[in-house]
Scaffold this motif. Structure first.
Motif, PDB file in Angstrom:
ATOM      1  N   ARG A  90      25.495 139.488 -55.487  1.00  0.00           N
ATOM      2  CA  ARG A  90      26.024 140.397 -56.514  1.00  0.00           C
ATOM      3  C   ARG A  90      27.435 140.766 -56.123  1.00  0.00           C
ATOM      4  N   PRO A  91      28.462 140.254 -56.768  1.00  0.00           N
ATOM      5  CA  PRO A  91      28.387 139.334 -57.904  1.00  0.00           C
ATOM      6  C   PRO A  91      28.016 137.917 -57.455  1.00  0.00           C
ATOM      7  N   LEU A  92      27.540 137.143 -58.406  1.00  0.00           N
ATOM      8  CA  LEU A  92      27.149 135.769 -58.100  1.00  0.00           C
ATOM      9  C   LEU A  92      28.371 134.933 -57.730  1.00  0.00           C
ATOM     10  N   GLU A  93      29.451 135.148 -58.484  1.00  0.00           N
ATOM     11  CA  GLU A  93      30.680 134.425 -58.160  1.00  0.00           C
ATOM     12  C   GLU A  93      31.611 135.369 -57.422  1.00  0.00           C
ATOM     13  N   THR A  94      31.617 135.258 -56.102  1.00  0.00           N
ATOM     14  CA  THR A  94      32.466 136.135 -55.293  1.00  0.00           C
ATOM     15  C   THR A  94      33.891 135.565 -55.248  1.00  0.00           C
ATOM     16  N   ARG A  95      34.782 136.400 -54.777  1.00  0.00           N
ATOM     17  CA  ARG A  95      36.161 135.926 -54.604  1.00  0.00           C
ATOM     18  C   ARG A  95      36.186 134.725 -53.658  1.00  0.00           C
ATOM     19  N   LEU A  96      35.381 134.769 -52.586  1.00  0.00           N
ATOM     20  CA  LEU A  96      35.334 133.645 -51.641  1.00  0.00           C
ATOM     21  C   LEU A  96      34.942 132.355 -52.359  1.00  0.00           C
ATOM     22  N   LEU A  97      33.919 132.421 -53.202  1.00  0.00           N
ATOM     23  CA  LEU A  97      33.469 131.200 -53.894  1.00  0.00           C
ATOM     24  C   LEU A  97      34.512 130.729 -54.903  1.00  0.00           C
ATOM     25  N   ARG A  98      35.208 131.668 -55.551  1.00  0.00           N
ATOM     26  CA  ARG A  98      36.288 131.268 -56.477  1.00  0.00           C
ATOM     27  C   ARG A  98      37.402 130.567 -55.717  1.00  0.00           C
ATOM     28  N   ASP A  99      37.806 131.172 -54.573  1.00  0.00           N
ATOM     29  CA  ASP A  99      38.869 130.557 -53.765  1.00  0.00           C
ATOM     30  C   ASP A  99      38.423 129.181 -53.259  1.00  0.00           C
ATOM     31  N   ALA A 100      37.146 129.090 -52.881  1.00  0.00           N
ATOM     32  CA  ALA A 100      36.624 127.813 -52.343  1.00  0.00           C
ATOM     33  C   ALA A 100      36.639 126.748 -53.437  1.00  0.00           C
ATOM     34  N   ALA A 101      36.236 127.114 -54.639  1.00  0.00           N
ATOM     35  CA  ALA A 101      36.245 126.151 -55.755  1.00  0.00           C
ATOM     36  C   ALA A 101      37.676 125.710 -56.036  1.00  0.00           C
ATOM     37  N   ASP A 102      38.618 126.662 -56.004  1.00  0.00           N
ATOM     38  CA  ASP A 102      40.029 126.318 -56.238  1.00  0.00           C
ATOM     39  C   ASP A 102      40.543 125.343 -55.186  1.00  0.00           C
ATOM     40  N   ALA A 103      40.008 125.450 -53.962  1.00  0.00           N
ATOM     41  CA  ALA A 103      40.437 124.560 -52.875  1.00  0.00           C
ATOM     42  C   ALA A 103      39.716 123.211 -52.938  1.00  0.00           C
ATOM     43  N   GLY A 104      38.809 123.065 -53.893  1.00  0.00           N
ATOM     44  CA  GLY A 104      38.082 121.788 -54.033  1.00  0.00           C
ATOM     45  C   GLY A 104      36.831 121.701 -53.187  1.00  0.00           C
ATOM     46  N   ALA A 105      36.391 122.835 -52.621  1.00  0.00           N
ATOM     47  CA  ALA A 105      35.191 122.847 -51.765  1.00  0.00           C
ATOM     48  C   ALA A 105      33.917 122.843 -52.623  1.00  0.00           C
ATOM     49  N   THR A 106      32.808 122.432 -52.015  1.00  0.00           N
ATOM     50  CA  THR A 106      31.489 122.574 -52.632  1.00  0.00           C
ATOM     51  C   THR A 106      31.087 124.037 -52.493  1.00  0.00           C
ATOM     52  N   THR A 107      30.579 124.649 -53.547  1.00  0.00           N
ATOM     53  CA  THR A 107      30.205 126.072 -53.451  1.00  0.00           C
ATOM     54  C   THR A 107      28.704 126.263 -53.704  1.00  0.00           C
ATOM     55  N   VAL A 108      28.125 127.190 -52.930  1.00  0.00           N
ATOM     56  CA  VAL A 108      26.695 127.500 -53.048  1.00  0.00           C
ATOM     57  C   VAL A 108      26.569 129.022 -53.100  1.00  0.00           C
ATOM     58  N   ASP A 109      26.097 129.558 -54.229  1.00  0.00           N
ATOM     59  CA  ASP A 109      26.059 131.021 -54.344  1.00  0.00           C
ATOM     60  C   ASP A 109      24.820 131.614 -53.665  1.00  0.00           C
ATOM     61  N   GLY A 110      24.858 132.939 -53.464  1.00  0.00           N
ATOM     62  CA  GLY A 110      23.836 133.622 -52.693  1.00  0.00           C
ATOM     63  C   GLY A 110      22.452 133.620 -53.325  1.00  0.00           C
ATOM     64  N   ALA A 111      22.388 133.399 -54.637  1.00  0.00           N
ATOM     65  CA  ALA A 111      21.075 133.367 -55.279  1.00  0.00           C
ATOM     66  C   ALA A 111      20.252 132.175 -54.783  1.00  0.00           C
ATOM     67  N   TRP A 112      20.932 131.108 -54.357  1.00  0.00           N
ATOM     68  CA  TRP A 112      20.183 129.953 -53.824  1.00  0.00           C
ATOM     69  C   TRP A 112      19.461 130.308 -52.528  1.00  0.00           C
ATOM     70  N   MET A 113      20.129 131.101 -51.704  1.00  0.00           N
ATOM     71  CA  MET A 113      19.500 131.498 -50.439  1.00  0.00           C
ATOM     72  C   MET A 113      18.328 132.451 -50.696  1.00  0.00           C
ATOM     73  N   LEU A 114      18.543 133.407 -51.628  1.00  0.00           N
ATOM     74  CA  LEU A 114      17.455 134.332 -51.987  1.00  0.00           C
ATOM     75  C   LEU A 114      16.270 133.536 -52.549  1.00  0.00           C
ATOM     76  N   LEU A 115      16.591 132.555 -53.398  1.00  0.00           N
ATOM     77  CA  LEU A 115      15.541 131.715 -53.987  1.00  0.00           C
ATOM     78  C   LEU A 115      14.729 131.018 -52.895  1.00  0.00           C
ATOM     79  N   TYR A 116      15.414 130.327 -52.000  1.00  0.00           N
ATOM     80  CA  TYR A 116      14.674 129.486 -51.052  1.00  0.00           C
ATOM     81  C   TYR A 116      13.962 130.276 -49.958  1.00  0.00           C
TER      82      TYR A 116
END
Ligand code: SKM
Length: 268
Positions: free
Chosen positions: A215-241
């Motif tokens: 919360r939020p699902l799309e954090t600033r870190l994940l936005r910056d990572a996507a902008d840098a061309g990185a693969t992004t995995v949000d925190g809901a995946w960890m909560l899910l698994y």
């Protein structure tokens, strides 16, 4: 009817109840998942009470993950991590497990990230950081743990195989990340809208970035990572698994991952 639940304080924000109950519906299990919010001084009594009441399984969240170690027979991984997030009451005595570690690994693998032989940087050496660092190391990754209080990172690194401890100075972090394949944020930085634990300049396209914040699902870190061309995995995946692993441990059934994921995301 089986009763499952979550022990924490506070627990009002948790998405575990709808996520688990979606699974019970899908599997045709007559079960409920409820939340409990004992006072810290009552935690041992709460676990005895849960056992006496015939509760089948409990998840445990902040601030009780360490405290419950004294009331359960912890398995090897939970003992090494020093935290329990899943209690199973189906045996002779309550047993304690940690599904946060495997939850993080499954979140990464689900996004085609190879963790074996990865060079990973874990930011944060609290409860989540401990679980994730052990999970990655056990899977064969080399782990650099970076924490604001550097001595805590060194203490954790001394327990985790193939790990080193570091501070959070920008230059040191940038050096670590330049050679890394995986970055995990295990701090709560990112829950405020513009905050990030890692400067955008240190991110690059060869990284996979998992943010434990959901919360939020799309954090600033994940936005910056996507902008840098990185693969992004949000925190809901960890909560899910971590929930998938807990449910499978309690019921012995294959968890309906898609139904749990859809319900989780519908609530975010
Ligand atoms: O480890 C998990 C826990 O099992 C459930 C949870 C929640 O419902 O918010 C969060 C994590 O601590």
């Amino acid at each position: 009817m089986d009763v499952f639940g979550l022990l924490g304080n506070p627990v009002g924000h948790s998405l575990s109840p709808p996520m688990h109950e979606a699974a019970y519906d899908e599997l045709g299990l007559e079960a409920r998942y409820v939340t409990f919010e004992p006072e810290p001084a009552d935690i041992a009594a709460a676990i005895d009470g849960a056992e006496a009441l015939g509760i089948t399984g409990l998840n445990v969240t902040i601030p009780f993950k360490r405290d419950v170690l004294e009331s359960v027979e912890a398995d090897e991984l939970a003992t090494r991590i020093g935290a329990v997030n899943t209690i199973d009451f189906t045996g002779e005595t309550p047993t304690g497990h940690n599904t946060d570690a495997v939850g993080a690994l499954r979140a990464l693998r689900d996004h085609d990230v190879t963790v074996e032989d990865a060079r990973a940087v874990v930011v944060g050496a609290g409860g989540a950081g401990r679980a994730i660092a052990f999970g990655l190391a056990d899977a064969g990754a080399t782990v650099a743990i970076a924490n604001r209080t550097e001595s805590t990172a060194h203490d954790l690194a001394a327990d985790v195989p193939n790990a080193t401890g570091h501070g959070l100075e920008t230059d040191e972090l940038a050096d670590l990340l330049a050679d890394a394949d995986v970055l995990v944020n295990a701090t709560s930085v990112g829950m405020e809208e513009h905050a990030t634990p890692v400067p955008a300049e240190a991110l690059h396209g060869e990284l996979a970035v998992l943010d434990a914040v959901y919360r939020p699902l799309e954090t600033r870190l994940l936005r910056d990572a996507a902008d840098a061309g990185a693969t992004t995995v949000d925190g809901a995946w960890m909560l899910l698994y971590q929930g998938v692993e807990a449910l499978e441990l309690w019921t012995g059934r294959d968890a309906p991952v898609d139904a749990m994921n859809e319900t989780l995301r519908a609530h975010l």
